[in-house]
Design an enzyme around this catalytic site. Structure first.
Site, PDB file in Angstrom:
ATOM      1  N   ARG A   1      61.114  -5.755  -7.606  1.00  0.00           N
ATOM      2  CA  ARG A   1      60.838  -5.850  -6.129  1.00  0.00           C
ATOM      3  C   ARG A   1      61.490  -4.962  -5.342  1.00  0.00           C
ATOM      4  O   ARG A   1      60.903  -4.359  -4.279  1.00  0.00           O
ATOM      5  CB  ARG A   1      61.269  -7.326  -5.661  1.00  0.00           C
ATOM      6  CG  ARG A   1      60.318  -8.525  -6.011  1.00  0.00           C
ATOM      7  CD  ARG A   1      60.720  -9.925  -5.454  1.00  0.00           C
ATOM      8  NE  ARG A   1      62.043 -10.100  -5.719  1.00  0.00           N
ATOM      9  CZ  ARG A   1      62.752 -11.374  -5.221  1.00  0.00           C
ATOM     10  NH1 ARG A   1      62.106 -12.224  -4.535  1.00  0.00           N
ATOM     11  NH2 ARG A   1      63.956 -11.570  -5.719  1.00  0.00           N
TER      12      ARG A   1
ATOM     13  N   LYS B   1      77.235 -19.959 -25.287  1.00  0.00           N
ATOM     14  CA  LYS B   1      78.388 -18.807 -25.702  1.00  0.00           C
ATOM     15  C   LYS B   1      78.800 -18.370 -24.377  1.00  0.00           C
ATOM     16  O   LYS B   1      79.906 -17.900 -24.599  1.00  0.00           O
ATOM     17  CB  LYS B   1      77.710 -17.897 -26.517  1.00  0.00           C
ATOM     18  CG  LYS B   1      76.397 -17.238 -26.068  1.00  0.00           C
ATOM     19  CD  LYS B   1      76.631 -15.963 -25.153  1.00  0.00           C
ATOM     20  CE  LYS B   1      75.615 -15.426 -24.825  1.00  0.00           C
ATOM     21  NZ  LYS B   1      75.715 -14.098 -24.027  1.00  0.00           N
TER      22      LYS B   1
ATOM     23  N   SER C   1      81.468  -7.957 -21.614  1.00  0.00           N
ATOM     24  CA  SER C   1      80.854  -9.027 -21.531  1.00  0.00           C
ATOM     25  C   SER C   1      81.175  -9.555 -19.948  1.00  0.00           C
ATOM     26  O   SER C   1      82.162 -10.052 -19.680  1.00  0.00           O
ATOM     27  CB  SER C   1      81.164 -10.266 -22.535  1.00  0.00           C
ATOM     28  OG  SER C   1      80.993 -11.647 -21.987  1.00  0.00           O
ATOM     29  N   ARG C   2      80.105  -9.957 -19.194  1.00  0.00           N
ATOM     30  CA  ARG C   2      80.377 -10.572 -17.984  1.00  0.00           C
ATOM     31  C   ARG C   2      81.393 -11.703 -17.849  1.00  0.00           C
ATOM     32  O   ARG C   2      82.080 -11.910 -16.967  1.00  0.00           O
ATOM     33  CB  ARG C   2      78.934 -10.577 -17.134  1.00  0.00           C
ATOM     34  CG  ARG C   2      78.242  -9.174 -16.516  1.00  0.00           C
ATOM     35  CD  ARG C   2      77.046  -9.456 -15.891  1.00  0.00           C
ATOM     36  NE  ARG C   2      76.514  -8.057 -15.499  1.00  0.00           N
ATOM     37  CZ  ARG C   2      75.467  -8.056 -14.608  1.00  0.00           C
ATOM     38  NH1 ARG C   2      75.074  -9.257 -14.430  1.00  0.00           N
ATOM     39  NH2 ARG C   2      74.981  -6.991 -14.452  1.00  0.00           N
TER      40      ARG C   2
ATOM     41  N   GLU D   1      76.411 -15.855 -16.230  1.00  0.00           N
ATOM     42  CA  GLU D   1      75.900 -17.278 -16.358  1.00  0.00           C
ATOM     43  C   GLU D   1      76.358 -18.428 -16.706  1.00  0.00           C
ATOM     44  O   GLU D   1      76.287 -19.437 -16.465  1.00  0.00           O
ATOM     45  CB  GLU D   1      74.597 -16.981 -17.444  1.00  0.00           C
ATOM     46  CG  GLU D   1      73.541 -15.976 -16.916  1.00  0.00           C
ATOM     47  CD  GLU D   1      72.692 -16.506 -15.758  1.00  0.00           C
ATOM     48  OE1 GLU D   1      72.785 -17.600 -15.468  1.00  0.00           O
ATOM     49  OE2 GLU D   1      71.633 -16.022 -15.570  1.00  0.00           O
TER      50      GLU D   1
END
Length: 328
Positions: free
Chosen positions: A35, A192, A255-256, A277
């Site tokens: 977008r 995970k 890794s976030r 997440e």
């Protein structure tokens, strides 16, 4: 070499862009839908997406469009790479532009926090009966975009569809294994992230690598218990989308989720940090475990820390004071 099928990508973030440039590198004609007009212009004009993948050159066969119909009708497959908590909204907004016969390959990892549904179940509600695949496994976007060796799992309830997607996406550096165990692949990818927060918090708080290893190993037991209760197969949980993704996500600040846990353990301000997440998944994972009477002390501790019910130190103390049991 066989001709590669055209691919559409839904999502102009890091992972969608990485998958798009990977598919283009394999020889597919790829159109990515985003977008954001700035993202579209950058991909088309400079072959870069520095907002999400800084300092990485994208394959020139990857093009982008802000016209959903143009982009999403381009592919023989649609790679859906929007965040898990945004999947329902995105699919509802775009459902009139997605052809009924074109398989959707969901690349998000998580559990919808408003419904408790896995990503395949979210998609089934919006597109009942639609051909569907799940792509998951240990794969940082930057590694995929750079063409570094990566292996993932593609799942579909239709094994033949899983096989065809795996063949379409596999290349010299990106290898796909296929399975019909959709639940196993999804539950590994979702849980995970929660365990990576625990691993990062342990290191951030200064508990050391031994504590990190213990949390990851015992957390994997919790992941396995939930997976088995939902019907996941052991070989899937032990494979790329389960143990493999857990190893990657729990081992590095790249890794976030690990990075979020690291900041949490250090007591840093978490405002404005990149999306993790596992933050959204933790509480719904506790509810899911409770429904099946499954003991998940580490996942529960993460949920309580995120809700500010307890501190990292209090969580660790509670875990260490639990009654000893035989390891399972």
């Amino acid at each position: 070499m066989n001709e590669r099928p055209p691919i559409a990508v839904l999502g102009g973030g890091a992972y969608g862009t990485a998958l798009g440039t990977m598919a283009a590198s394999n020889g597919s004609s790829v159109v990515l839908y985003a977008r954001d007009s700035t993202t579209v212009a950058a991909i088309n004009n400079t072959h870069r997406n520095d907002a999400h993948l800084p300092n990485i050159s994208l394959h020139p066969l990857l093009t982008a469009s802000s016209n959903a119909r143009t982009a999403l009708t381009h592919g023989q497959y649609i790679l859906c790479a929007v965040p898990a908590q945004a999947l329902s909204t995105a699919l509802n907004e775009l459902k009139d532009h997605i052809p009924a016969s074109t398989p959707l390959i969901i690349c998000a990892k998580g559990i919808d926090r408003s419904t408790g549904l896995l990503m395949s179940q979210v998609t089934d509600q919006i597109f009942p009966g639609h051909p569907l695949g799940i792509l998951s496994g240990p794969s940082f976007a930057s590694d995929v975009a750079k063409g570094l060796p990566t292996a993932v799992t593609v799942a579909s309830r239709n094994q033949a569809l899983a096989d065809s997607i795996a063949v379409a996406l596999s290349g010299t550096t990106f290898r796909c294994y296929s399975t019909d165990d959709v639940t196993g692949v999804e539950i590994g990818g979702a849980l995970k992230n929660v365990l990576a927060i625990a691993a990062g918090a342990a290191i951030g708080r200064g508990y050391g690598a031994s504590a990190q290893a213990a949390l990851v190993t015992r957390g994997f037991v919790e992941l396995r218990r939930i997976g088995h209760a939902l019907g996941a197969r052991s070989e899937t949980i032990m494979g790329l989308s389960g143990l493999g993704d857990l190893m990657l996500t729990c081992s590095t600040p790249q890794s976030r989720n690990y990075s979020y846990g690291l900041a949490l353990g250090k007591g840093e301000d978490l405002t404005g940090r990149p999306l993790a997440e596992g933050v959204a998944t933790a509480s719904i994972a506790v509810e899911l475990a409770a429904r099946h009477a499954i003991d998940v002390p580490i996942i529960s501790a993460v949920a309580r820390i995120l809700a500010a019910d307890i501190t990292v130190d209090e969580a660790m103390e509670a875990l260490l004071s639990r009654p000893l049991k035989n390891e399972d």
